[in-house]
Structure formats: C-alpha cells, structure tokens
Design a protein around this motif. Sequence first.
Motif, short mmCIF file in Angstrom:
data_model
loop_
_atom_site.label_atom_id
_atom_site.label_comp_id
_atom_site.label_asym_id
_atom_site.label_seq_id
_atom_site.Cartn_x
_atom_site.Cartn_y
_atom_site.Cartn_z
N LEU A 46 0.83 -1.08 -0.10
CA LEU A 46 -0.28 -0.05 0.36
C LEU A 46 1.09 1.36 0.34
O LEU A 46 1.74 1.24 1.03
N GLU A 47 0.45 2.38 -1.36
CA GLU A 47 1.91 3.69 -0.64
C GLU A 47 1.00 4.67 -0.41
O GLU A 47 -0.60 4.60 -0.92
N VAL A 48 0.78 4.87 1.09
CA VAL A 48 -0.06 5.87 1.32
C VAL A 48 0.82 7.69 0.73
O VAL A 48 1.75 8.30 0.54
N GLY A 49 -0.61 8.07 -0.19
CA GLY A 49 -0.69 9.28 -0.08
C GLY A 49 -0.08 8.75 -1.40
O GLY A 49 1.47 9.56 -1.87
N CYS A 50 -0.47 8.73 -2.17
CA CYS A 50 0.14 7.48 -4.18
C CYS A 50 0.31 9.23 -4.86
O CYS A 50 0.65 8.52 -5.40
N GLY A 51 -0.61 10.30 -4.66
CA GLY A 51 -0.69 10.68 -5.64
C GLY A 51 -0.73 10.66 -6.69
O GLY A 51 -1.93 9.84 -6.78
N SER A 52 -0.63 11.31 -7.88
CA SER A 52 -0.75 10.71 -9.29
C SER A 52 0.18 9.58 -9.49
O SER A 52 -0.40 9.42 -11.17
N GLY A 53 0.80 8.47 -9.01
CA GLY A 53 1.07 7.37 -9.41
C GLY A 53 2.09 6.88 -9.61
O GLY A 53 2.38 5.48 -10.12
N LEU A 54 3.39 7.95 -9.61
CA LEU A 54 4.93 8.07 -10.18
C LEU A 54 5.95 6.43 -8.99
O LEU A 54 6.14 6.26 -9.76
N PHE A 55 5.31 6.94 -7.99
CA PHE A 55 6.28 6.07 -7.09
C PHE A 55 5.11 4.79 -7.59
O PHE A 55 5.75 3.29 -7.76
N VAL A 110 5.86 7.96 0.90
CA VAL A 110 6.59 8.59 0.21
C VAL A 110 6.54 10.47 0.01
O VAL A 110 5.39 10.91 -0.79
N THR A 111 7.24 11.24 0.56
CA THR A 111 7.05 12.82 0.19
C THR A 111 5.20 13.20 0.69
O THR A 111 4.91 13.32 0.05
N VAL A 112 5.08 12.00 2.29
CA VAL A 112 3.66 12.28 2.50
C VAL A 112 3.52 13.16 3.90
O VAL A 112 2.67 13.66 3.83
N LEU A 113 4.95 12.82 4.65
CA LEU A 113 4.85 13.24 6.28
C LEU A 113 4.40 14.56 6.35
O LEU A 113 3.88 15.42 6.89
N GLU A 114 5.19 15.35 4.69
CA GLU A 114 5.14 16.95 5.28
C GLU A 114 3.79 17.66 5.46
O GLU A 114 3.45 18.74 5.30
N PHE A 115 3.07 17.00 4.12
CA PHE A 115 2.00 16.73 3.95
C PHE A 115 0.45 16.61 5.18
O PHE A 115 -1.02 17.15 4.73
N CYS A 116 0.95 16.08 6.65
CA CYS A 116 -0.04 15.45 7.10
C CYS A 116 -0.38 16.72 8.57
O CYS A 116 0.94 17.27 8.63
N ASP A 117 -1.31 16.78 8.67
CA ASP A 117 -2.17 17.59 9.75
C ASP A 117 -1.51 16.81 11.15
O ASP A 117 -0.70 17.44 11.95
N ASP A 118 -0.57 15.63 10.61
CA ASP A 118 -1.06 15.17 12.53
C ASP A 118 -0.15 13.51 11.57
O ASP A 118 -0.10 12.66 11.51
#
Length: 246
Positions: A46-55, A110-118
């Motif tokens: 599972l990719e959390v915060g997968c965005g546009s699917g690049l990774f 992948v570059t998800v924690l930077e945009f999480c509220d918690d």
Amino acid sequence: MRFDEKQVRRYEAWFQTEPGRIALEREKALLEYLISPWPRRNQRLLEVGCGSGLFLEMFWHTGFDVSGIDPSPPMLAAARQRLGKAADLQVGHAECLPYEDKEFDFVALVTVLEFCDDAQAAIAEAVRVARKGVLIGFLNRRSLYYLTNGKCWPWTDCQGPLRNARWRTWPEVWDAFMAEAGLRPSRARSVLPGPPWSWRDRALCRLLNGILYPPGLGAFAAVRFDLVGEKPLTPIMAWKVEPRAS
C-alpha cells in the motif's frame, strides 16, 4: 493537503523538466535499493499518499500487488490514468486508513509526512496496517534543497506547497517510528546532495547524484523499517555455559 487539478498538472509537468526527471530517477533508484531485500511475489503493498502514481507504478513494476490511497481525487484520477487496473485506488487520509490491522505486507509513505496534519498518527496507521515492513521517504530539512526551495526567506514567495510543507530531519523520522513500533531502522540513505541547479545530465552532476549518501545529507531521504525478523532492542540475557540442575 489536497491538490486541485491545476496543481496536479503543474506537479506532473515538473517531472518532465530536466531537474525533475533527474530527481525522480534518483529517488526511484534509492527506494528500489532500500526495498531490495523485500519479497515481491503475492506481496501486497500500500502506498499512502500515492498522488499521481509515479512511485506506485515503480512498486508495481518491481513485482508487488499494489494499492494506493490519497485525499486528492484529481491526483487519483492521474494515478488511474497511469496505472489503469493494475492498482486498487481509494480516496482517504493517512491519519485514518480504512483498512484492517495487518491487511498489507508492506506500506510506503513517500513525501507524505510533510503534508499531514498529524505525521505521528500517519506513522501509527502505517505500522498498524503493515505486516512485514514500512518504507518512508521524506524531504530533508537539513539539505541545500531546503535552503533554496523549502525555507521561507523574506524575498521569496511563501505560498507554494514546498515552502508550506513540514520538512523532516532524519532524527525526527527515527524518533517518530521508534515511538510507534520500538524498532530501529533497517537501512537509510539519501540522494541529491546539491540544489536543483545541480540536478543535470552532465558528467560531474551525474557522478555526484549517482551516489547514495547518509540519510541526513541529501534532499530526498528514505528509510526502511522491517517489522519481522528484527532482533529485540534489549537482548535477552544468555548463559555463557549451560546452567546445572540444583
């Protein structure tokens, strides 16, 4: 943070530029290096915060059965266009994943924690739904990239997503994961030691950008945490000789 359609187009377009293409190549190479010990066949990731699917596309090409979750419908639309039916995609938040405990073998952020509220809750959820391992990629606050593209200087426009992101340091990520799982990292490295102008397809730049650095140095860092097969943090005391019966 939810990306709208305009931001998604800008995000995708950046990876078509030379610096964006080099950055993506090096980030993918780092992630592939870190997950190389993980099994692939019939393994759910599972990719959390997968965005546009690049990774997510990279994880699928390396052999995982992939799923992705992201709070932005426009991002997921781009991921569906990229992956088709290869991935199960859902709208959702990293801090409250709609999955059962240990439902996946592996979880990637992948570059998800930077945009999480918690961010701590996001890590706790990743540990909850993963059985075998967690991979975290993050933007390094102690890098030259942060000074040029992340820090809000008086003369810069501070409205962009990178300048509003909560960049992380290597000790912060380590401590946050230790708090949830009690495990040390299995392996961590970083890439892209210089500012974006050095992300070029030139001989010296290729040499500098082709190296894996300690996790606190490069613009993009990643760490693998193995949840199985780890030695306990406090070793069990062992007898030097077999005890005799009294």
